[in-house]
Write a protein that holds these residues in place. Structure first.
Motif, PDB file in Angstrom:
ATOM      1  N   LEU A 194       0.830  -1.189   0.000  1.00 41.84           N
ATOM      2  CA  LEU A 194       0.000   0.000   0.000  1.00 41.84           C
ATOM      3  C   LEU A 194       0.871   1.248   0.000  1.00 41.84           C
ATOM      4  O   LEU A 194       2.000   1.230   0.502  1.00 41.84           O
ATOM      5  N   LEU A 195       0.338   2.347  -0.535  1.00 45.26           N
ATOM      6  CA  LEU A 195       1.051   3.623  -0.439  1.00 45.26           C
ATOM      7  C   LEU A 195       1.309   3.981   1.019  1.00 45.26           C
ATOM      8  O   LEU A 195       2.378   4.473   1.373  1.00 45.26           O
ATOM      9  N   VAL A 196       0.300   3.739   1.870  1.00 45.57           N
ATOM     10  CA  VAL A 196       0.488   3.859   3.321  1.00 45.57           C
ATOM     11  C   VAL A 196       0.880   2.470   3.819  1.00 45.57           C
ATOM     12  O   VAL A 196       0.109   1.520   3.687  1.00 45.57           O
ATOM     13  N   PRO A 197       2.100   2.303   4.350  1.00 49.87           N
ATOM     14  CA  PRO A 197       2.623   0.951   4.646  1.00 49.87           C
ATOM     15  C   PRO A 197       1.926   0.266   5.827  1.00 49.87           C
ATOM     16  O   PRO A 197       2.412   0.255   6.956  1.00 49.87           O
ATOM     17  N   VAL A 198       0.771  -0.336   5.530  1.00 50.28           N
ATOM     18  CA  VAL A 198       0.002  -1.065   6.532  1.00 50.28           C
ATOM     19  C   VAL A 198       0.065  -2.558   6.186  1.00 50.28           C
ATOM     20  O   VAL A 198      -0.286  -2.942   5.065  1.00 50.28           O
ATOM     21  N   PRO A 199       0.515  -3.423   7.105  1.00 42.01           N
ATOM     22  CA  PRO A 199       0.613  -4.862   6.813  1.00 42.01           C
ATOM     23  C   PRO A 199      -0.745  -5.556   6.934  1.00 42.01           C
ATOM     24  O   PRO A 199      -1.064  -6.177   7.951  1.00 42.01           O
ATOM     25  N   LEU A 200      -1.554  -5.469   5.892  1.00 45.08           N
ATOM     26  CA  LEU A 200      -2.908  -6.007   5.953  1.00 45.08           C
ATOM     27  C   LEU A 200      -2.936  -7.499   6.250  1.00 45.08           C
ATOM     28  O   LEU A 200      -3.843  -7.989   6.929  1.00 45.08           O
ATOM     29  N   HIS A 201      -1.943  -8.257   5.736  1.00 45.83           N
ATOM     30  CA  HIS A 201      -1.956  -9.709   5.935  1.00 45.83           C
ATOM     31  C   HIS A 201      -1.763 -10.086   7.398  1.00 45.83           C
ATOM     32  O   HIS A 201      -2.176 -11.171   7.823  1.00 45.83           O
ATOM     33  N   ILE A 202      -1.138  -9.203   8.176  1.00 49.01           N
ATOM     34  CA  ILE A 202      -0.973  -9.454   9.617  1.00 49.01           C
ATOM     35  C   ILE A 202      -2.212  -8.995  10.374  1.00 49.01           C
ATOM     36  O   ILE A 202      -2.695  -9.677  11.288  1.00 49.01           O
ATOM     37  N   LEU A 203      -2.762  -7.861   9.987  1.00 53.29           N
ATOM     38  CA  LEU A 203      -3.912  -7.301  10.703  1.00 53.29           C
ATOM     39  C   LEU A 203      -5.207  -8.051  10.396  1.00 53.29           C
ATOM     40  O   LEU A 203      -6.040  -8.258  11.284  1.00 53.29           O
ATOM     41  N   LEU A 204      -5.389  -8.473   9.137  1.00 50.99           N
ATOM     42  CA  LEU A 204      -6.645  -9.081   8.717  1.00 50.99           C
ATOM     43  C   LEU A 204      -6.564 -10.594   8.518  1.00 50.99           C
ATOM     44  O   LEU A 204      -7.601 -11.258   8.451  1.00 50.99           O
ATOM     45  N   GLY A 205      -5.349 -11.120   8.381  1.00 55.10           N
ATOM     46  CA  GLY A 205      -5.198 -12.505   7.961  1.00 55.10           C
ATOM     47  C   GLY A 205      -5.028 -12.571   6.453  1.00 55.10           C
ATOM     48  O   GLY A 205      -5.452 -11.658   5.724  1.00 55.10           O
ATOM     49  N   ARG A 206      -4.430 -13.633   5.969  1.00 48.33           N
ATOM     50  CA  ARG A 206      -4.070 -13.695   4.549  1.00 48.33           C
ATOM     51  C   ARG A 206      -5.292 -13.663   3.629  1.00 48.33           C
ATOM     52  O   ARG A 206      -5.301 -12.950   2.634  1.00 48.33           O
ATOM     53  N   ARG A 207      -6.304 -14.452   3.928  1.00 46.94           N
ATOM     54  CA  ARG A 207      -7.447 -14.541   3.009  1.00 46.94           C
ATOM     55  C   ARG A 207      -8.124 -13.195   2.838  1.00 46.94           C
ATOM     56  O   ARG A 207      -8.425 -12.772   1.711  1.00 46.94           O
ATOM     57  N   ALA A 208      -8.384 -12.509   3.953  1.00 44.90           N
ATOM     58  CA  ALA A 208      -9.048 -11.206   3.871  1.00 44.90           C
ATOM     59  C   ALA A 208      -8.148 -10.184   3.174  1.00 44.90           C
ATOM     60  O   ALA A 208      -8.631  -9.363   2.375  1.00 44.90           O
ATOM     61  N   ALA A 209      -6.851 -10.222   3.468  1.00 41.93           N
ATOM     62  CA  ALA A 209      -5.926  -9.292   2.829  1.00 41.93           C
ATOM     63  C   ALA A 209      -5.860  -9.528   1.325  1.00 41.93           C
ATOM     64  O   ALA A 209      -5.831  -8.571   0.530  1.00 41.93           O
ATOM     65  N   PHE A 210      -5.859 -10.792   0.920  1.00 46.31           N
ATOM     66  CA  PHE A 210      -5.797 -11.105  -0.505  1.00 46.31           C
ATOM     67  C   PHE A 210      -7.033 -10.569  -1.214  1.00 46.31           C
ATOM     68  O   PHE A 210      -6.936  -9.969  -2.295  1.00 46.31           O
ATOM     69  N   ARG A 211      -8.201 -10.755  -0.591  1.00 37.18           N
ATOM     70  CA  ARG A 211      -9.439 -10.226  -1.186  1.00 37.18           C
ATOM     71  C   ARG A 211      -9.395  -8.701  -1.252  1.00 37.18           C
ATOM     72  O   ARG A 211      -9.843  -8.092  -2.232  1.00 37.18           O
ATOM     73  N   ALA A 212      -8.823  -8.078  -0.215  1.00 36.82           N
ATOM     74  CA  ALA A 212      -8.727  -6.617  -0.199  1.00 36.82           C
ATOM     75  C   ALA A 212      -7.855  -6.104  -1.332  1.00 36.82           C
ATOM     76  O   ALA A 212      -8.195  -5.111  -2.002  1.00 36.82           O
ATOM     77  N   PHE A 213      -6.738  -6.775  -1.593  1.00 37.19           N
ATOM     78  CA  PHE A 213      -5.845  -6.332  -2.663  1.00 37.19           C
ATOM     79  C   PHE A 213      -6.473  -6.561  -4.039  1.00 37.19           C
ATOM     80  O   PHE A 213      -6.266  -5.762  -4.960  1.00 37.19           O
ATOM     81  N   ARG A 214      -7.242  -7.629  -4.194  1.00 37.24           N
ATOM     82  CA  ARG A 214      -7.944  -7.818  -5.473  1.00 37.24           C
ATOM     83  C   ARG A 214      -8.971  -6.711  -5.697  1.00 37.24           C
ATOM     84  O   ARG A 214      -9.133  -6.217  -6.821  1.00 37.24           O
ATOM     85  N   PHE A 215      -9.656  -6.304  -4.624  1.00 39.76           N
ATOM     86  CA  PHE A 215     -10.627  -5.207  -4.725  1.00 39.76           C
ATOM     87  C   PHE A 215      -9.920  -3.902  -5.090  1.00 39.76           C
ATOM     88  O   PHE A 215     -10.376  -3.171  -5.981  1.00 39.76           O
ATOM     89  N   LEU A 216      -8.822  -3.605  -4.405  1.00 42.46           N
ATOM     90  CA  LEU A 216      -8.098  -2.366  -4.684  1.00 42.46           C
ATOM     91  C   LEU A 216      -7.544  -2.349  -6.105  1.00 42.46           C
ATOM     92  O   LEU A 216      -7.543  -1.300  -6.766  1.00 42.46           O
ATOM     93  N   ALA A 217      -7.058  -3.494  -6.580  1.00 40.91           N
ATOM     94  CA  ALA A 217      -6.524  -3.552  -7.940  1.00 40.91           C
ATOM     95  C   ALA A 217      -7.600  -3.207  -8.970  1.00 40.91           C
ATOM     96  O   ALA A 217      -7.316  -2.573  -9.994  1.00 40.91           O
ATOM     97  N   ARG A 218      -8.852  -3.593  -8.679  1.00 38.91           N
ATOM     98  CA  ARG A 218      -9.944  -3.310  -9.610  1.00 38.91           C
ATOM     99  C   ARG A 218     -10.464  -1.880  -9.476  1.00 38.91           C
ATOM    100  O   ARG A 218     -10.749  -1.229 -10.480  1.00 38.91           O
TER     101      ARG A 218
END
Length: 279
Positions: free
Chosen positions: A162-186
């Motif tokens: 992320l532009l703001v360096p937040v470790p989503l995979h640690i805060l949300l877990g891998r599955r939720a973080a992966f879905r979040a990055f797919r959403f942001l990419a779109r």
């Protein structure tokens, strides 16, 4: 390829996802660092070399320049256009490519003097089977170069930044973080640090596709040590590289204490390199 050209590596890294050929160029340039790591571990290039998970094929070609013959193997024939084109451009004739499964290598016992494995073990269906096959195809006294990263680290997560360096995979877990990055990419690619040339999430989203999660193994420092210990290899050298953020942010004594703590070390260590010998 022995000369480490940091500027050229950085430029190639920024464009590596434009095509398999661009990724092969990046691999070829980066391999100079790999050769240095091998030699620091006491290994010497020469004889027959296998790149077991070669991707576009750039590293396999660089290793061919330092050995008698090099074979690049990958589950998908990503090298078909990239590796063969680069081999022709570099006039490398002592290299070949094979499509195959790293857990069932299509080679006879003791066929190679060196097996190279960079960022592969985290993507295989069975780490134990993969290491067993690498062990089988090596001659006695042969060397396996293995590199990977803990899945909790930013590098090992194989996720965009992320532009703001937040470790989503640690805060949300891998599955939720992966879905979040797919959403942001779109819907909000501007929120991601890497642009589409260095970000498969965005590149695929622009094609109307979604990135599939190909991280099969949850690598940790302890789990990797256990896999190696049970594989029959003898460690010649192991280097664990703490990411620059933690080197800068933490005082030495505190950092060293955290490096010895299982969960913390898996977050802090961004790269593990092992040089292993088959006794």
């Amino acid at each position: 390829m022995r000369k480490v050209d940091e500027a050229a590596i950085a430029a190639a890294a920024a464009a590596r996802f434009r095509s398999e050929y661009d990724y092969a160029i990046f691999e070829y340039l980066r391999s100079a660092k790999v050769i240095q790591a091998l030699e620091r571990g006491g290994a010497r290039l020469g004889g027959r070399v296998l790149d077991a998970g070669c991707g576009g094929g750039g590293t396999a070609l660089s290793l061919a320049e330092e050995s008698a013959f090099s074979v690049g193997l990958d589950l998908e024939a990503r090298f078909r256009e990239a590796g063969t084109r680069l081999a022709a451009e570099k006039r490398i004739a002592n290299a070949g490519f094979v499509q195959g499964d790293g857990a069932r290598l299509p080679f006879a016992d003791e066929s190679f003097d060196l097996v190279f494995s960079h960022s592969v073990i985290e993507h295989v269906t069975s780490a134990e089977a993969y290491l067993a096959e690498c062990h089988r195809v090596l001659r006695r006294g042969g060397v396996l170069y293995l590199s990977t990263a803990p899945f909790l680290s930013l590098a090992g997560a194989h996720l965009p930044r992320l532009l703001v360096p937040v470790p989503l995979h640690i805060l949300l877990g891998r599955r939720a973080a992966f879905r979040a990055f797919r959403f942001l990419a779109r819907h909000a690619p501007w929120a991601l640090k890497e642009k589409k040339e260095a970000n498969t999430f965005i590149a695929l989203a622009e094609q109307g596709k979604e990135k599939e999660d190909d991280l099969r193994q949850r690598v940790t420092v302890r789990r990797l040590s256990s896999w190696i210990r049970n594989s029959g290899f003898r460690a010649l050298r192991e280097d664990r590289h703490v990411t620059g953020f933690f080197r800068r942010a933490l005082p030495g004594p505190l950092r060293r204490r955290m490096e010895a703590t299982p969960w913390a070390q898996d977050v802090m260590i961004g790269h593990i390199q092992c040089v292993l010998e088959k006794p």
